[in-house]
Design a protein around this motif. Structure first.
Motif, PDB file in Angstrom:
ATOM      1  N   ASP A  93       0.649  -1.202  -0.235  1.00 16.77           N
ATOM      2  CA  ASP A  93       0.181   0.227  -0.433  1.00 16.77           C
ATOM      3  C   ASP A  93       0.940   1.037  -0.250  1.00 16.77           C
ATOM      4  OD1 ASP A  93      -2.280  -2.324  -0.026  1.00 16.77           O
ATOM      5  OD2 ASP A  93      -2.891  -0.430   1.918  1.00 16.77           O
ATOM      6  N   GLU A  94       2.084   1.148   0.604  1.00 15.39           N
ATOM      7  CA  GLU A  94       2.883   2.514   1.110  1.00 15.39           C
ATOM      8  C   GLU A  94       2.906   2.468  -0.513  1.00 15.39           C
ATOM      9  OE1 GLU A  94       3.059  -0.063   3.156  1.00 15.39           O
ATOM     10  OE2 GLU A  94       1.798   0.960   4.371  1.00 15.39           O
ATOM     11  N   ALA A  95       4.351   2.343  -0.988  1.00 21.44           N
ATOM     12  CA  ALA A  95       4.803   2.042  -2.741  1.00 21.44           C
ATOM     13  C   ALA A  95       4.056   2.422  -3.266  1.00 21.44           C
ATOM     14  CB  ALA A  95       5.446   0.754  -3.299  1.00 21.44           C
ATOM     15  N   GLN A  96       2.170   1.777  -3.524  1.00 18.16           N
ATOM     16  CA  GLN A  96       1.413   1.746  -4.269  1.00 18.16           C
ATOM     17  C   GLN A  96       0.969   3.791  -3.616  1.00 18.16           C
ATOM     18  OE1 GLN A  96      -2.129  -0.771  -4.351  1.00 18.16           O
ATOM     19  NE2 GLN A  96      -3.266   1.211  -6.082  1.00 18.16           N
ATOM     20  N   MET A  97       0.876   3.974  -2.862  1.00 18.11           N
ATOM     21  CA  MET A  97       0.444   5.646  -2.453  1.00 18.11           C
ATOM     22  C   MET A  97       1.894   7.000  -3.122  1.00 18.11           C
ATOM     23  SD  MET A  97      -2.284   6.005  -1.872  1.00 18.11           S
ATOM     24  CE  MET A  97      -1.841   7.533  -1.874  1.00 18.11           C
ATOM     25  N   ARG A  98       2.895   6.263  -2.687  1.00 15.23           N
ATOM     26  CA  ARG A  98       4.146   6.598  -3.604  1.00 15.23           C
ATOM     27  C   ARG A  98       3.886   6.737  -4.994  1.00 15.23           C
ATOM     28  NH1 ARG A  98       7.602   4.108   0.162  1.00 15.23           N
ATOM     29  NH2 ARG A  98       7.993   2.567  -1.197  1.00 15.23           N
ATOM     30  N   LEU A  99       3.126   6.152  -5.256  1.00 12.41           N
ATOM     31  CA  LEU A  99       3.269   5.416  -7.039  1.00 12.41           C
ATOM     32  C   LEU A  99       1.879   7.269  -7.374  1.00 12.41           C
ATOM     33  CD1 LEU A  99       3.929   4.500 -10.043  1.00 12.41           C
ATOM     34  CD2 LEU A  99       2.351   2.779  -9.600  1.00 12.41           C
ATOM     35  N   THR A 100       1.188   6.844  -6.797  1.00 18.11           N
ATOM     36  CA  THR A 100      -0.025   7.248  -6.575  1.00 18.11           C
ATOM     37  C   THR A 100       0.187   9.236  -6.689  1.00 18.11           C
ATOM     38  OG1 THR A 100      -1.497   5.348  -6.113  1.00 18.11           O
ATOM     39  CG2 THR A 100      -2.173   7.871  -6.489  1.00 18.11           C
ATOM     40  N   LEU A 124     -16.730 -19.336  -3.398  1.00 13.93           N
ATOM     41  CA  LEU A 124     -15.713 -20.279  -3.512  1.00 13.93           C
ATOM     42  C   LEU A 124     -14.180 -20.066  -3.569  1.00 13.93           C
ATOM     43  CD1 LEU A 124     -16.419 -22.935  -6.230  1.00 13.93           C
ATOM     44  CD2 LEU A 124     -16.191 -23.057  -4.554  1.00 13.93           C
ATOM     45  N   TYR A 125     -13.541 -18.413  -4.356  1.00 15.85           N
ATOM     46  CA  TYR A 125     -11.892 -17.975  -4.344  1.00 15.85           C
ATOM     47  C   TYR A 125     -12.319 -16.256  -3.800  1.00 15.85           C
ATOM     48  CZ  TYR A 125     -12.243 -21.219  -7.650  1.00 15.85           C
ATOM     49  OH  TYR A 125     -12.548 -22.397  -9.230  1.00 15.85           O
ATOM     50  N   ARG A 126     -11.029 -16.302  -3.021  1.00 16.87           N
ATOM     51  CA  ARG A 126     -10.494 -15.331  -2.725  1.00 16.87           C
ATOM     52  C   ARG A 126     -10.255 -14.271  -3.933  1.00 16.87           C
ATOM     53  NH1 ARG A 126      -8.779 -14.570   2.871  1.00 16.87           N
ATOM     54  NH2 ARG A 126      -6.853 -13.754   2.257  1.00 16.87           N
ATOM     55  N   ARG A 127     -10.759 -13.092  -3.923  1.00 14.70           N
ATOM     56  CA  ARG A 127     -10.239 -11.654  -4.908  1.00 14.70           C
ATOM     57  C   ARG A 127      -9.394 -10.654  -4.357  1.00 14.70           C
ATOM     58  NH1 ARG A 127     -11.700  -8.436  -9.295  1.00 14.70           N
ATOM     59  NH2 ARG A 127     -10.581  -8.473 -10.761  1.00 14.70           N
ATOM     60  N   ASN A 128      -7.751 -10.583  -4.335  1.00 17.15           N
ATOM     61  CA  ASN A 128      -8.009  -8.972  -2.890  1.00 17.15           C
ATOM     62  C   ASN A 128      -7.183  -8.704  -3.890  1.00 17.15           C
ATOM     63  OD1 ASN A 128      -7.258  -8.273  -0.912  1.00 17.15           O
ATOM     64  ND2 ASN A 128      -5.188  -9.561  -0.320  1.00 17.15           N
ATOM     65  N   MET A 129      -7.290  -7.385  -4.143  1.00 20.54           N
ATOM     66  CA  MET A 129      -6.539  -6.190  -4.684  1.00 20.54           C
ATOM     67  C   MET A 129      -7.144  -4.668  -4.748  1.00 20.54           C
ATOM     68  SD  MET A 129      -8.110  -8.068  -8.244  1.00 20.54           S
ATOM     69  CE  MET A 129      -7.027  -7.550  -9.690  1.00 20.54           C
ATOM     70  N   ARG A 130      -6.208  -4.139  -4.506  1.00 22.92           N
ATOM     71  CA  ARG A 130      -6.064  -2.750  -4.354  1.00 22.92           C
ATOM     72  C   ARG A 130      -5.886  -2.017  -5.188  1.00 22.92           C
ATOM     73  NH1 ARG A 130      -7.105  -1.463   0.782  1.00 22.92           N
ATOM     74  NH2 ARG A 130      -5.585  -0.850   1.383  1.00 22.92           N
ATOM     75  N   GLN A 131      -6.516  -0.888  -5.037  1.00 27.81           N
ATOM     76  CA  GLN A 131      -7.203   0.425  -6.108  1.00 27.81           C
ATOM     77  C   GLN A 131      -7.128   1.830  -5.552  1.00 27.81           C
ATOM     78  OE1 GLN A 131      -9.363   2.863  -7.560  1.00 27.81           O
ATOM     79  NE2 GLN A 131     -10.328   2.068  -9.301  1.00 27.81           N
ATOM     80  N   SER A 132      -5.901   2.534  -6.270  1.00 26.61           N
ATOM     81  CA  SER A 132      -5.654   4.235  -5.665  1.00 26.61           C
ATOM     82  C   SER A 132      -6.264   5.032  -7.292  1.00 26.61           C
ATOM     83  CB  SER A 132      -4.621   3.879  -5.461  1.00 26.61           C
ATOM     84  OG  SER A 132      -3.512   3.767  -6.108  1.00 26.61           O
ATOM     85  N   ARG A 133      -6.529   6.191  -7.285  1.00 29.23           N
ATOM     86  CA  ARG A 133      -6.945   6.854  -8.349  1.00 29.23           C
ATOM     87  C   ARG A 133      -5.643   8.433  -8.213  1.00 29.23           C
ATOM     88  NH1 ARG A 133     -12.268   4.002  -8.923  1.00 29.23           N
ATOM     89  NH2 ARG A 133     -13.379   5.439  -7.023  1.00 29.23           N
TER      90      ARG A 133
END
Ligand code: OGA
Ligand code: MN
Length: 284
Positions: free
Chosen positions: A50-57, A265-274
């Motif tokens: 999350d930290e790296a994704q926020m830096r990129l965002t 049945l399944y786990r789907r774990n994704m993180r989104q920023s804009r």
């Protein structure tokens, strides 16, 4: 960076870059140019957090607050869960209200097209993906605009469209009253021009409700035709996620949708920023 096309109309798989490492001015310049040129960028094998994704965002512009959290509670959050694994790590099943409201993402849309300042890019990173299903599809409204005859292009160039989250999302699940009240319909340009290279695209999707000044019947005829032209199967590119994939897309010209998966049945774990767009489209 090396670019390998994903579809003849748009998209590139990008190698030779670590998005979690230092983001030099030169790298950022190349990223903005690649967004302008390719519209969708796939970066496999990113050791994201999350930290790296926020830096990129933040490096790409002003982060856009998540409208669901903000609309319901007034709290500002810049990164949110996509899928059925929420912060406490438990999997939500098909009947969970969160899973149901996420199904609105399975209608073709451009993120935040219903906000006064709509989104520039979305960044979505995959941590866990279903064994079956769960792909995300993309189409280019720039290439679709190019497929219109010049007379139709002229007829639509100066039109404006109301985008309305409640109109589109109540098709799949109820929208919380606070959230609905926070998102009145917003007028957007129908045809947008990329400020760097000047290429045009139309800008519709499921949030597009009506053409300003037109009857409902005439509005729906045009909007449905434009959505149909953009989303024909031969114009789609489908992202089959692997853990570690980071995907960036240009919401100014791209439509996307989820294709669904079995949340029991399944786990789907994704993180989104804009990243927020440059301003209201009517001022472009
Ligand atoms: C999104 C979105 C679709 C999907 O993250 O904005 O629409 O496949 N995702 O989850
Ligand atoms: Mn979306």
């Amino acid at each position: 960076m090396e670019f390998e096309p994903l579809h003849e109309e748009f998209g590139a798989r990008v190698s030779g870059v670590d998005l979690t490492g230092p983001l030099s001015p030169q790298l950022l310049k190349e990223l903005h140019k690649a967004i302008d040129d390719y519209s969708v960028l796939l970066f496999p094998e990113q050791d994201m957090s999350d930290e790296a994704q926020m830096r990129l965002t933040q490096a790409l512009g002003e982060p856009e607050e998540n409208h669901v959290t903000f609309g319901r509670t007034g709290e500002i959050a810049y990164i949110g869960t996509v899928g059925n694994v929420i912060d406490d790590d438990t999997k939500r099943d098909e009947s969970d209200p969160h899973t149901r409201s996420m199904k609105g993402n399975n209608l073709w849309h451009s993120d935040s097209s219903f906000r006064l300042v709509p989104s520039y890019v979305s960044i979505l990173h995959a941590y866990e993906v279903p064994k079956q299903g769960g792909a995300t599809e993309f189409v280019s409204q720039r290439s679709a605009y190019g497929r219109l005859d010049p007379q139709t292009q002229n007829e639509i160039n100066d039109l404006c469209v109301l985008h309305d989250y409640v109109f589109s999302r109540t098709k799949t699940a109820p929208v919380h009253d606070n959230h609905a009240a926070s998102l009145p319909p917003i007028a957007q340009k129908l045809v947008r021009t990329n400020p760097s290279h000047g290429r045009r695209n139309y800008y519709v999707g499921s949030h597009a409700r009506s053409i300003i000044g037109w009857s409902g019947i005439e509005s729906r005829k045009l909007i449905d035709e434009l959505n149909d032209l953009a989303t024909r199967p031969e114009h789609r590119w489908s992202q089959r996620w692997s853990p570690g994939d980071t995907l960036l897309w240009d919401n100014r010209c791209i439509l996307h949708r989820g294709t669904g998966y079995d949340a029991d049945l399944y786990r789907r774990n994704m993180r989104q920023s804009r990243v927020r767009g440059a301003g209201p489209t009517l001022e472009e």
